[in-house]
Enzyme design. Structure first.
Site, PDB file in Angstrom:
ATOM      1  N   HIS A   1      33.477   6.113  29.313  1.00  0.00           N
ATOM      2  CA  HIS A   1      32.928   7.096  30.177  1.00  0.00           C
ATOM      3  C   HIS A   1      32.269   6.539  31.576  1.00  0.00           C
ATOM      4  O   HIS A   1      32.242   6.991  32.565  1.00  0.00           O
ATOM      5  CB  HIS A   1      32.145   8.377  29.706  1.00  0.00           C
ATOM      6  CG  HIS A   1      32.975   9.124  28.737  1.00  0.00           C
ATOM      7  ND1 HIS A   1      33.203   9.016  27.456  1.00  0.00           N
ATOM      8  CD2 HIS A   1      33.744  10.242  29.399  1.00  0.00           C
ATOM      9  CE1 HIS A   1      33.837  10.092  27.164  1.00  0.00           C
ATOM     10  NE2 HIS A   1      34.398  10.646  28.391  1.00  0.00           N
TER      11      HIS A   1
ATOM     12  N   GLU B   1      43.641  16.133  22.174  1.00  0.00           N
ATOM     13  CA  GLU B   1      43.028  14.948  22.157  1.00  0.00           C
ATOM     14  C   GLU B   1      43.210  14.309  20.843  1.00  0.00           C
ATOM     15  O   GLU B   1      42.810  13.145  20.667  1.00  0.00           O
ATOM     16  CB  GLU B   1      41.596  14.968  22.578  1.00  0.00           C
ATOM     17  CG  GLU B   1      41.190  15.679  23.733  1.00  0.00           C
ATOM     18  CD  GLU B   1      39.923  15.323  24.313  1.00  0.00           C
ATOM     19  OE1 GLU B   1      39.442  14.826  25.053  1.00  0.00           O
ATOM     20  OE2 GLU B   1      39.125  16.457  23.800  1.00  0.00           O
TER      21      GLU B   1
HETATM   22  C1  PEP Z   1      40.330  12.761  27.712  1.00  0.00           C
HETATM   23  O1  PEP Z   1      39.791  12.346  26.481  1.00  0.00           O
HETATM   24  O2  PEP Z   1      41.533  12.206  27.913  1.00  0.00           O
HETATM   25  C2  PEP Z   1      39.653  13.329  28.541  1.00  0.00           C
HETATM   26  C3  PEP Z   1      40.032  13.777  29.524  1.00  0.00           C
HETATM   27  O3  PEP Z   1      38.318  13.650  28.119  1.00  0.00           O
HETATM   28  P1  PEP Z   1      37.089  12.595  28.282  1.00  0.00           P
HETATM   29  O4  PEP Z   1      37.544  11.427  28.840  1.00  0.00           O
HETATM   30  O5  PEP Z   1      35.883  13.432  28.889  1.00  0.00           O
HETATM   31  O6  PEP Z   1      36.779  12.271  26.661  1.00  0.00           O
HETATM   32 MG    MG Z   2      38.025  13.666  25.728  1.00  0.00          MG
END
Ligand code: PEP
Ligand code: MG
Length: 586
Positions: A204, A446
């Site tokens: 992140h 996911e």
């Molecule tokens: C992902 O997992 O691709 C997503 C868009 O969510 P995040 O990156 O916030 O986990």
């Molecule tokens: Mg995600």
């Protein structure tokens, strides 16, 4: 005894890491230390208090000696005048009563350790600085932290770095690690680049760097220890390189590259209001990912069709309490208003893995990514979830808003989620509070389980969005935040491609809208492949939109489909890469 101050070395070297956000920055290093964030808090026995105060005084003395040595050194170097001014400010802070005297009183009164006392006093002083109207004085809060960092390091017996930062230079932030909360905090600061020892390309932290539109290189392992304060860096976010103290030739070459990139960006702006349509007439939706309501300005600027992913959990980092319904409502409404009638997809809180909130999802977990995260945490904390759903629903009365639920894996979770939404609607209705009764509720794809059992999701949800960042992590069993396995995190693994293609094709067949909102959606190399899988809706950081649009405008679905089918028939990574390169060369 303070450590001797070493001379600044000018050795040029190159570090290889993982390219996390594209672009080139030429900047001075600013090292971020977490010494003050990590201090322990313990009681000191009454008879030990005088010794603890002495320990504190010795640390102050050591830092004073460091400053004196720096002062001396600068006389011998042609350091710009502002370095001297910086040092003077730091000296004043060090001798200020809040830092030099108050901690001693605190140690005596509260019988606590010196590190704890000085950081508590630092926090109070920082708070005072942050209240100042004058931006110059407000910025001095950062100097207070830097000075106290030195004192804490002296207390811990760690050597300090040299704060020779020229405020007029572009600055690259060099850290061992940055939490997503740190990174979002830095959103307000004008850093030219991020460089970290740990993290993967879809951690992140990297995502926030990308959303800032600044280059970032992560997983460098030793950047924090090898790079020194104020050294010149070239951060090559396209190739995952950091060049420390580049020579004149390398610098000139990168300056040319940087100019060419600026020119290219400028040219792309002509496409802002062009509709994204392929050569054979397929209309493609290009949406934006945001972390804060203020990010919608960038969405409008780059001509996004809407917000495909609002990572709502970022709104409430850097605070100790839970956000109220009204606060959330205002934030969601601000995003909806800012998008001027374009749809906004708000993802419910994805907390509990690397994004934490005090008191929630903080339970120690051996495997936080597999633990009480995202929808699992929300379902386990009904008050938190209901508050958010009510706030989102209330904002839905003000524009086109959709609800997106992260990390759904089971039919049970889908059922429970929908019943929460119904309960929130019923409550609002009973209170005569306006909301959009037809608000769409979608799920993120996911977890491989959700792709393999997509039927239930299609039947019960209004739309889907593939989170490739987590889908890759969970398919390949690679922690996306762990630099030790960052090189194995492979979006082109045949298993990943098959799952993505299967999800898109199944949803398309059923007529359920499906998007990709993971980082793969903004990767230029993958645009045609995803088009070939049947994807017609991409969501990415605003800064990537125009580059991807340009690629869409020059692509033919027929070519993309033919190549995608060939790619899905092989499990050989080399053949996959070669086929993608051929497709992109068309
Ligand atoms: C992902 O997992 O691709 C997503 C868009 O969510 P995040 O990156 O916030 O986990
Ligand atoms: Mg995600």
């Amino acid at each position: 005894m303070n450590a001797p101050v070493e001379p600044l070395h000018k050795i040029s070297f190159v570090m290889h890491g993982v390219a996390a956000a594209p672009g080139i920055a030429i900047a001075r290093a600013q090292l971020v230390s977490h010494a003050t964030l990590e201090v322990a808090h313990y009681d000191v026995a009454p008879e030990q208090v005088p010794a603890e105060i002495e320990r504190f005084e010795n640390a102050l003395e050591a830092v004073r000696a460091e400053f004196e040595a720096l002062h001396e050194r600068m006389k011998g170097e042609d350091a710009p005048a502002e370095f001297g001014a910086f040092l003077d400010v730091h000296w004043m802070i060090l001798t200020d009563i809040h830092i030099a005297q108050d901690p001693k009183l605190m140690i005596a009164e509260q019988r606590c350790n010196a590190e704890w006392a000085v950081t508590q006093k630092m926090n109070e002083l920082v708070e005072q600085f942050e209240q100042f109207e004058d931006p110059y004085l407000r910025e001095r809060a950062g100097d207070v932290v830097q000075v106290v960092e030195r004192v804490v390091k002296a207390l811990m017996g760690k050597p300090s770095e040299l704060p020779l930062l020229n405020p007029r230079h572009a600055t690259a932030l060099v850290a061992h690690d940055l939490s997503p909360a740190d990174a979002i905090h830095f959103k307000e600061s004008a850093f030219a680049a991020f460089v970290t020892d740990v993290g993967g390309a879809t951690s992140h932290t990297a995502i926030v760097a990308r959303s800032l539109g600044i280059p970032a290189v992560v997983a460098l392992h030793n950047a924090r220890s090898l790079i020194r304060e104020a050294e010149q860096l070239i951060v090559d976010g396209d190739n995952g390189l950091v060049i420390v103290n580049p020579d004149h030739h390398v610098l000139a070459e990168y300056q040319l590259k940087q100019d060419a990139q600026r020119l290219e960006k400028q040219k792309l702006r002509r496409l802002i209001s062009t509709r994204a349509v392929t050569l054979d007439g397929a209309a493609i939706d290009l949406n934006a990912n945001i972390e804060l309501p203020g990010d919608v300005a960038g969405c409008i600027e780059y001509g996004a069709d809407g917000v495909g992913l609002f990572r709502s959990e970022f709104l409430f980092m850097h605070r100790d309490d839970l956000p109220s319904e009204d606060e959330q409502f205002e934030a969601y409404r601000a995003a909806v208003d800012g998008m001027q009638g374009r749809p906004v997809t708000i993802r419910t809180f994805d907390l509990g893995a690397d994004k934490r909130m005090p008191g929630l999802g903080d339970r120690p977990s051996e495997n936080p990514a597999l633990g009480l995260r995202a929808i699992r945490l929300c379902l386990a904390e009904p008050k938190l979830f209901m508050t958010q759903l009510r706030a989102i629903l209330r904002a839905s009365a003000y524009g086109r808003l959709r609800i997106l639920v992260p990390m759904l894996a089971t039919a049970h979770e889908v059922r429970q989620t929908l019943s929460f939404v119904e309960r929130a609607k019923a409550e609002l209705k009973a209170q005569a509070i306006a909301f959009d009764h037809d608000v769409a509720v979608g799920g993120m794809v996911e977890v491989p389980a959700s792709v393999l059992a997509l039927g239930y999701f299609i039947e019960h949800l209004d739309f889907l969005s593939i989170g490739t960042n987590d889908l890759i992590q969970y398919t390949l069993a690679i922690d996306r935040t762990d630099d030790a396995v960052a090189h194995m995190y492979d979006p082109l693994h045949p298993a990943v491609l098959k799952l993505i293609a299967q999800a898109i094709r199944t949803a398309n067949k059923a007529g359920t809208p499906i998007a990709v909102c993971g980082e793969m959606a903004g990767e230029l190399r993958l645009t045609r492949l995803l088009l070939g899988f049947g994807l017609r809706n991409f969501s990415m950081h605003p800064a990537q939109l125009l580059t991807i649009k340009q690629r869409v405008l020059t692509s033919s679905i027929a070519d993309c489909e033919a190549a995608a089918n060939r790619i899905l028939r092989t499990d050989d990574p080399d053949k996959i890469s070669a086929a993608i390169a051929r497709l992109n060369a068309l």
